[in-house]
Design a protein around this motif. Structure first.
Motif, PDB file in Angstrom:
ATOM      1  N   UNK A 115      42.030  27.957  29.240  1.00 41.53           N
ATOM      2  CA  UNK A 115      42.763  27.623  30.476  1.00 41.53           C
ATOM      3  C   UNK A 115      43.548  28.831  30.974  1.00 41.53           C
ATOM      4  N   UNK A 116      44.123  29.515  30.010  1.00 40.03           N
ATOM      5  CA  UNK A 116      44.883  30.710  30.343  1.00 40.03           C
ATOM      6  C   UNK A 116      43.992  31.721  31.042  1.00 40.03           C
ATOM      7  N   UNK A 117      42.796  31.844  30.490  1.00 32.15           N
ATOM      8  CA  UNK A 117      41.842  32.786  31.063  1.00 32.15           C
ATOM      9  C   UNK A 117      41.525  32.385  32.503  1.00 32.15           C
ATOM     10  N   UNK A 118      41.324  31.087  32.683  1.00 31.73           N
ATOM     11  CA  UNK A 118      41.045  30.588  34.024  1.00 31.73           C
ATOM     12  C   UNK A 118      42.167  30.909  34.989  1.00 31.73           C
ATOM     13  N   UNK A 140      44.337  33.250  34.784  1.00 30.97           N
ATOM     14  CA  UNK A 140      44.450  34.691  35.042  1.00 30.97           C
ATOM     15  C   UNK A 140      43.370  35.124  36.018  1.00 30.97           C
ATOM     16  N   UNK A 141      42.148  34.612  35.818  1.00 37.35           N
ATOM     17  CA  UNK A 141      41.084  35.061  36.732  1.00 37.35           C
ATOM     18  C   UNK A 141      41.349  34.546  38.139  1.00 37.35           C
ATOM     19  N   UNK A 142      41.924  33.360  38.214  1.00 37.72           N
ATOM     20  CA  UNK A 142      42.288  32.830  39.530  1.00 37.72           C
ATOM     21  C   UNK A 142      43.310  33.730  40.199  1.00 37.72           C
ATOM     22  N   UNK A 143      44.280  34.150  39.395  1.00 40.49           N
ATOM     23  CA  UNK A 143      45.333  35.016  39.918  1.00 40.49           C
ATOM     24  C   UNK A 143      44.735  36.341  40.386  1.00 40.49           C
ATOM     25  N   UNK A 144      43.788  36.846  39.605  1.00 42.32           N
ATOM     26  CA  UNK A 144      43.162  38.111  39.990  1.00 42.32           C
ATOM     27  C   UNK A 144      42.458  37.940  41.329  1.00 42.32           C
ATOM     28  N   UNK A 145      41.795  36.777  41.479  1.00 49.13           N
ATOM     29  CA  UNK A 145      41.115  36.483  42.732  1.00 49.13           C
ATOM     30  C   UNK A 145      42.096  36.514  43.900  1.00 49.13           C
ATOM     31  N   UNK A 146      43.241  35.872  43.669  1.00 42.94           N
ATOM     32  CA  UNK A 146      44.246  35.811  44.733  1.00 42.94           C
ATOM     33  C   UNK A 146      44.723  37.214  45.069  1.00 42.94           C
ATOM     34  N   UNK A 147      45.001  37.979  44.036  1.00 37.89           N
ATOM     35  CA  UNK A 147      45.509  39.330  44.267  1.00 37.89           C
ATOM     36  C   UNK A 147      44.487  40.145  45.053  1.00 37.89           C
ATOM     37  N   UNK A 148      43.233  39.944  44.690  1.00 35.25           N
ATOM     38  CA  UNK A 148      42.189  40.709  45.354  1.00 35.25           C
ATOM     39  C   UNK A 148      42.147  40.363  46.839  1.00 35.25           C
ATOM     40  N   UNK A 149      42.197  39.056  47.103  1.00 38.52           N
ATOM     41  CA  UNK A 149      42.113  38.680  48.514  1.00 38.52           C
ATOM     42  C   UNK A 149      43.352  39.128  49.267  1.00 38.52           C
ATOM     43  N   UNK A 150      44.483  39.141  48.576  1.00 42.90           N
ATOM     44  CA  UNK A 150      45.695  39.632  49.223  1.00 42.90           C
ATOM     45  C   UNK A 150      45.554  41.104  49.566  1.00 42.90           C
TER      46      UNK A 150
END
Lengths: 811, 521
Positions: free
Chosen positions: B490-493, B495-505
């Motif tokens: 879940x943690x991994x999920x 984090x990857x979600x957060x990375x996605x958000x950061x990327x789109x930002x």
């Protein structure tokens, strides 16, 4: 010239016989404080070196109200006898050894001889060894006996020690002891004068596996307690029964069984030994209560522990905010004093376990971890107009100290956290800046990360309340420059503007938004916010300063200085290059010059010409501090003398204060100072000096009245006139001393209250100055004797002239 | 026992306070608690009686429902219509009801539903019927034939017919300032103001869209009209000048009404309420031209009404739902008959002749006298010293039980508590050690906390690194346990979600920055 910032806790203090005064060794003087007010009453001035011990003569009879005599010993090799109520020196005895500690066992009057004669008063002194033979063996300390009555030093050395040790005497004067490494050495001072010569022979040794730090004697029983560096407390009961037995009993008994003497090590002369362990760090002091029921101990934790001697039960008085050093009992059972390492003496009521009063001294420098290489901060800032210095404290605060009155004004808690005595500091107030008028303050606190986790830099802005030093938090900014640390914080001289430069390669300008009056009448407090960010080639920004009028901001970007317009955040110019990164910048007012300091292996003190944007002159000096006079183009620099090979003993390096004119590379004046490492300089503005001089000297100092403050590495300071060394006669301000207030009523007053004021009314009358209208007798008898009328006639006229109604003189 | 320095509990970092969203007025408007009734057919009109208790009538299809103005419960139902009824309305004194209808007739009832009069004249459906403000004898009606008729009710005769509108008349309003002045709105996009003493309109206001609702504001100087998705406010006295246009609705505004906001501490102020097909109810402050409150309803709204006492706010929808919003704190006062029970004297404390008599020693109350005494104005109150409640984790930290303190904080599962404890542990250099000492259950607690909050921006800086360190330190234990592995996944999920958000930002930043650069030039 004002000197101050003395260390109050270098040596244990002493209470006066009535418990109303506290005599504190402060450098070369003994300062006397009132215990009810906590204010300075007077000082005993005379010693020429550090005073190491004060011994007050106990009150012989309760009726005699003032028995205010004391003995002091000093490193200057003298023992002095004072009447401290009138602060008069009575007697000076030359010992010719630097005295580190002194104990007078029979202080309350030497016991009468067998013949009924009064014996002499002897003192045991711990002094440095003068014998070369002893020094060769590495023994630099010795314990000697001095006959105070006859002013004679006895020839026989009692003991030789590795270094001069602190002597501890018992209440009754029956025993005297020292700690040396893992041993306690205890002597029993003799009763007869003649036996003092052989004192060294009557000695008990008590052993332990750890190094001792302190010891204490029980007031009535043969109990001695010793504290060691690991925090253990050992209590021996019945020590020295064998050794101090009647001298006639020469035949010693055999060594007793181990079982009979539980806990006693080897062949030590004691009946039993118990160990208590609560302290996690070194035990700094031990003291038995006067009735012998309790043992008080304290150490690095800043907690006073009261042990019940019979049961070993503990009660605590915690959170002193600093390590504790000394504990002194007063004749008044409800009053004791605790000296804590942050230069503060607490007066404690041990029955209630309550601190009654604190006598705060200037905060001492403390070891902080090297957070960033070459951080230019000695942890203090000066409000030049008010004569205040702000110093960071060990328990995450800032102390405001009045340089002119040598007194603490207030303390501000920067980081609200319980103080813990860890081995290594993890939270520290690293930077501290004050605005020119002292109404705003900015602090930077750093929390060090543990293995890279959880580090925090916190920039805080404070606003001053109604009186100086009363600061309230305005704005907190967490991690203002990301993870990077802050190298400098500087205030704009006139506006509410602050620059903070960071090692991360940028600087930020913060401005304060004004308070907004809302519609509903409530005041919305304005806070600080970032106005602009500047970078220069991503270089780490190592120092920052505003010019005197605030129009130029200089930020040191590593080896070069960048000049900015702070309002528009535009780069104006870039200057030069230095061999090492610049650690500090300062504009010289009234001159187009900028001062920069770089440290490291190739230190440099440089003065830059701003109109030419080039180096004006430079010295390869390691500057420790600098200060610019606001009214002239002069500045002072504190430079460290190169580390001498010879004086390898102290880490305090000597230094020089150099006073320069901006244009001229030749110093105007130089002063040689001690303990320059970690020291600081500041200029103080005139107002206070002219005022005090007017009141004390009655004349107006027309010339420049700027003073220079030098604060040395131990936070002792001196305020002097740098431009005119001649008139440094300024006495201490008139409100320096405080008379002992509220004399306790006694006698009739105590029982029935104060009598109605029946003083003569004459006293209330204004004293009227009279002057004779003329001197009639002068002319009365003038003339040759044969023309004079007969004396019988003249006599009447003469007397009438003397008794003439004199007229009032209007002055 | 307290030392020289008082104990300082650990404190969380300060964060900027959230800006106060709710003004006292929006608090008032959101204090209406909505319930609904379902009638299946569209509710076209709601009318409140101006007289207390402010009963109201709701028109839905061929039925009129009257409601009690205090309890908001249905009172009577009138089903005397052969066809769809419109615009049921109370006479100002609440003793009669009038309604138009698809048949073109206007009918008068008493509140029980007995038909009393029938006004015949319109040949097309009558959508608007209204009594004047202070006149019990006349009625104004507007019909789809574009005519406005002024009736004498008692004699069932038509006094005047006003012609001018060229399309259906759907709304109107009597002026509170003058008994002769009326406004009617029509689908010909016009609002016409009539003086009943003339037959031609006094003023014509071009709304621009078919007018669905018109209402005079209480001063009588302003007229609000709704048509299309706009509400317009007109200055009638100033010659019909358009003062403001409110365009906050997305779809056609169907109804308007005036309500009073009772804000504590302020004088009561009138607000304009508007509802629209988009399901929103908006409260408009026409003094400052601001929408002060918005409420969303799950249906297209056709009608709105607000009690003159501000005790309720009702809205009717096209799917027959009738939303009744009762104001919280508005108490239904029970009728008083007989002595109030609450006022009965307490046992043992007798009341005689309005004075408190001393109790007798044989009463229980004698022994309890004075126990409930409150201190009076000038008394010096000695308060019990307040016990400071020290949280468990603080107590444990005080005893240097670091791991236990950490676990105790984790149990709260509140990052406001856990993060400060972690910071304190870091300052004591005990963080790593306490992580090492956690047993498996406690580790699961920690992992649960981490996978929930690790990407929370406020704490991410600390928690991200910390999570990494925990995985390093306790990797073996985590591999061995299924639950822990689940948490790591879940943690991994997260984090990857957060990375996605950061990327789109970052992408957005990339798009915006050239624009800003150009704008800066």
């Amino acid at each position: 010239m004002i000197q101050g910032g003395k260390n109050l806790v270098y040596r244990p203090p002493a209470f006066s016989g009535d418990g109303k005064r506290l005599l504190v060794c402060t450098g070369n003087t003994v300062s006397i404080y009132g215990t009810s007010t906590g204010l300075l009453i007077t000082e005993l001035v005379g010693h020429t070196a550090t005073v190491t011990s004060v011994i007050v003569l106990p009150v012989a009879a309760p009726a005699s109200k003032i028995a205010s005599y004391c003995w002091t010993s000093s490193l200057d090799g003298t023992i002095r006898y004072w009447d401290f109520s009138s602060s008069q020196l009575i007697k000076t005895l030359e010992v010719n050894h630097s005295i580190y500690s002194m104990v007078i066992p029979n202080i309350s009057g030497p016991p009468a001889d067998d013949n009924g004669e009064k014996g002499d008063l002897y003192a045991l002194i711990s002094a440095d060894s003068s014998k070369s033979s002893a020094q060769q063996r590495g023994l630099s300390g010795q314990i000697l006996v001095y006959n105070l009555t006859k002013s004679v030093l006895l020839k026989n050395t009692v003991s030789e020690t590795l270094k001069p040790e602190t002597l501890v005497g018992s209440y009754s004067g029956e025993f005297v002891g020292i700690v040396t490494a893992r041993r306690l050495l205890i002597w029993k001072p003799p009763r007869k004068n003649t036996d003092w010569v052989n004192l060294g022979k009557f000695r008990v040794r008590l052993h332990h596996t750890k190094s001792f730090t302190t010891l204490a004697f029980h007031p009535s029983e043969r109990i001695v307690a010793g504290g060691d560096i690991t925090g253990r407390i050992l209590i021996w009961r019945g020590f020295g029964k064998r050794r101090f037995a009647k001298q006639s009993l020469t035949s010693r008994r055999d060594v007793e069984n181990e079982e009979e003497r539980p806990g006693v090590r080897g062949n030590d002369d004691a009946e039993s030994c118990a160990t208590w362990h609560w302290h996690s760090t070194e035990v700094k002091f031990l003291s038995f209560s006067s009735d012998g029921a309790y043992l008080y101990s304290g150490g690095g934790e800043g907690v006073l522990v009261a042990w019940q001697l019979d049961t070993g039960k503990k009660t605590f008085l915690p959170r002193f905010g600093s390590a504790l050093r000394y504990f002194v009992d007063s004749p008044d059972p409800s009053l004791s004093s605790i000296s804590s390492a942050d230069n503060q003496i607490h007066l404690v009521n041990l029955q209630a376990m309550k601190v009654l009063k604190s006598i705060p001294g200037i905060k001492l420098p403390f070891a902080i971890p090297e957070i960033y290489e070459g951080l230019w901060s000695n942890g203090f800032a000066v409000v030049s107009s008010a004569g205040l210095v702000a110093l960071r404290t060990e328990n995450y605060g800032v102390q405001f100290y009045s340089l002119l009155h040598d007194r603490e004004i207030t303390q501000v808690v920067v980081c609200n956290r319980n103080y813990q005595t860890n081995d290594d500091v993890t939270v520290v107030v690293s930077l501290l800046a004050l605005s020119g008028d002292g109404s705003e303050m900015s602090t930077v606190e750093v929390r060090l990360p543990e293995e890279g986790i959880g580090g925090l830099v916190c920039l805080k802005f404070w606003e001053c309340g109604s009186h100086s030093g009363d600061f309230a938090l305005s704005t907190v900014i967490y991690d203002p420059h990301g993870d990077a640390g802050i190298s400098a914080v500087a205030f704009h001289p006139t506006r509410s503007m602050v620059v903070s430069s960071s090692y991360g390669g940028n600087f930020k300008i913060w401005i304060r938004s004004m308070d907004i009056q809302k519609k509903d009448g409530s005041l919305q407090k304005g806070g600080w916010r970032c106005q602009s960010i500047g970078t220069y080639k991503k270089n780490p920004m190592t120092a920052a300063a505003f010019s005197a009028d605030g129009s130029v901001l200089a930020v040191a970007a590593g080896f070069v200085i960048t000049l900015w317009n702070p309002n528009t955040n535009t780069l104006v110019a870039v200057m030069g290059e230095t061999p090492e990164p610049i650690v500090a910048l300062s504009f010289i007012p009234n001159a187009e010059h900028l001062l920069s300091v770089s440290r490291g292996s190739n230190p440099q003190l440089s003065v830059w010409n701003l109109s030419k944007l080039s180096l004006s002159w430079a010295y390869a000096l390691c500057a420790e501090a600098m200060a610019c006079d606001m009214n002239s183009s002069k500045f002072a620099v504190l430079v460290l003398a190169p580390a001498k090979v010879l004086s390898g003993v102290s880490s305090h390096r000597d230094g020089l204060i150099l006073l320069f004119e901006a244009e001229d590379a030749v110093p105007i004046a130089t002063w040689c100072v001690k303990k320059a490492k970690g020291g600081g300089l500041a200029f103080l503005q005139e107002d206070h000096f002219t005022k005090t001089e007017n009141t004390t000297n009655g004349k107006i100092d027309g010339k420049s009245s700027t003073r220079l403050v030098y604060l040395n590495g131990d936070h002792e300071y001196i305020v002097f006139n740098p431009f005119n060394s001649g008139d440094d006669t300024t006495s201490k301000p008139h409100d320096w001393y405080h008379p002992l207030e509220n004399e306790e009523p006694f006698g009739y007053k105590a029982m029935y209250g104060k009598l109605p004021d029946s003083t003569d009314k004459r006293e209330n009358l204004e004293t009227v100055a009279f002057e004779l209208t003329d001197k009639p007798w002068e002319t009365l008898f003038s003339g040759s004797s044969h023309v004079l009328p007969p004396l019988s006639k003249l006599c009447h006229v003469f007397l009438a002239s003397l008794l003439e109604k004199k007229k009032e003189v209007t002055t | 026992m307290d030392g020289p320095g008082t104990f300082v509990p650990i404190s969380a970092r300060l964060h900027p306070k959230k800006t106060l969203k709710s003004s006292p007025e929006s608090k008032f408007w959101s204090s209406f608690k909505t319930t609904f009734l379902t009638y299946n057919l569209p509710i076209t009109s709601i009318n409140f009686c101006p007289e207390p208790p402010h009963d109201f009538v709701v028109t839905s299809s061929a039925t009129l429902f009257t409601f009690d103005g205090i309890t908001f419960t249905p009172k009577s139902t009138i089903r005397k219509f052969s066809d769809v009824a419109y615009s049921g309305t109370f006479r100002p004194d609440g003793k009669l009801l009038a309604a138009g209808g698809e048949s073109g007739n206007v009918q008068i009832f008493n509140p029980k539903g007995d038909p009393l009069r029938r006004l015949v004249g319109h040949v097309h459906p009558v959508h608007y019927v209204s009594y004047p403000h202070n006149d019990k004898l006349h009625i104004l009606s507007g019909g789809d034939d574009g005519l406005v008729k002024w009736w004498d009710v008692a004699s069932e005769t038509e006094i005047t017919t006003l012609s001018g509108h060229r399309d259906y008349i759907r709304c109107g309003s009597p002026s509170p300032a003058s008994e002769h002045l009326w406004a009617t709105g029509s689908y010909d996009d016009m609002v016409r103001l009539w003086d009943l003493r003339n037959t031609s309109p006094v003023m014509e206001l071009g709304h621009g869209k078919p007018v669905e609702a018109a209402v005079f504001l209480p001063s009588g100087g302003f007229l609000a009209t709704a048509g299309g998705n706009v509400v317009k406010i007109w200055d009638v006295i100033g010659g019909g000048k358009l003062v403001h246009t409110m365009e906050s609705h997305n779809k056609t505004v169907t109804s308007l009404c005036v309500g009073k906001a009772l804000v504590p501490g302020e004088s009561e102020q009138s607000r304009l309420l508007s509802v629209s097909i988009d399901g929103y109810l908006k409260v408009f402050d026409y003094m400052s031209f601001k929408v002060v409150h918005t409420a969303k309803f799950p249906a297209s709204l056709l009608s709105v009404g607000m009690s003159p006492s501000s005790s309720c706010r009702v809205a009717g929808s096209s799917n027959g739902r009738f939303f009744i919003g009762k104001r919280k704190g508005h108490k239904v006062e029970p009728k008083k008959d007989g002595p109030d029970e609450l006022m009965l004297p307490i046992e043992g404390v007798g009341e005689e002749n309005g004075k408190w008599a001393p109790t007798k020693p044989w009463h229980r109350g004698y022994f309890q006298r004075g126990q409930t005494e409150k201190h009076s104005e000038g008394d010096l109150v000695v308060n019990q010293p307040k016990r400071v409640r020290v949280p468990q984790h603080d107590k444990l930290l005080r005893k240097f039980h670091h791991k236990e303190a950490f676990v105790s904080a984790l149990n709260s599962n509140n990052p406001e508590v856990v993060v400060p404890v972690m910071e304190e542990l870091v300052a004591r250099k005990a963080m790593v050690r306490s992580v090492m000492n956690l047993d498996l259950e406690e580790l699961e607690l920690l992992m649960k906390f981490l996978d929930k909050y690790v990407t929370l921006p406020r704490y991410a800086g600390l928690l991200m690194r910390f999570a990494e360190r925990v995985l390093q330190l306790r990797g073996e234990d985590i591999e061995g346990s299924e639950e822990l592995t689940y948490h790591v996944l879940r943690l991994k999920g997260m984090v990857s979600e957060e990375i996605q958000i950061q990327r789109s930002l970052l992408e957005i930043q990339g798009i915006i920055s050239p624009i800003l650069r150009m704008a800066g030039r």
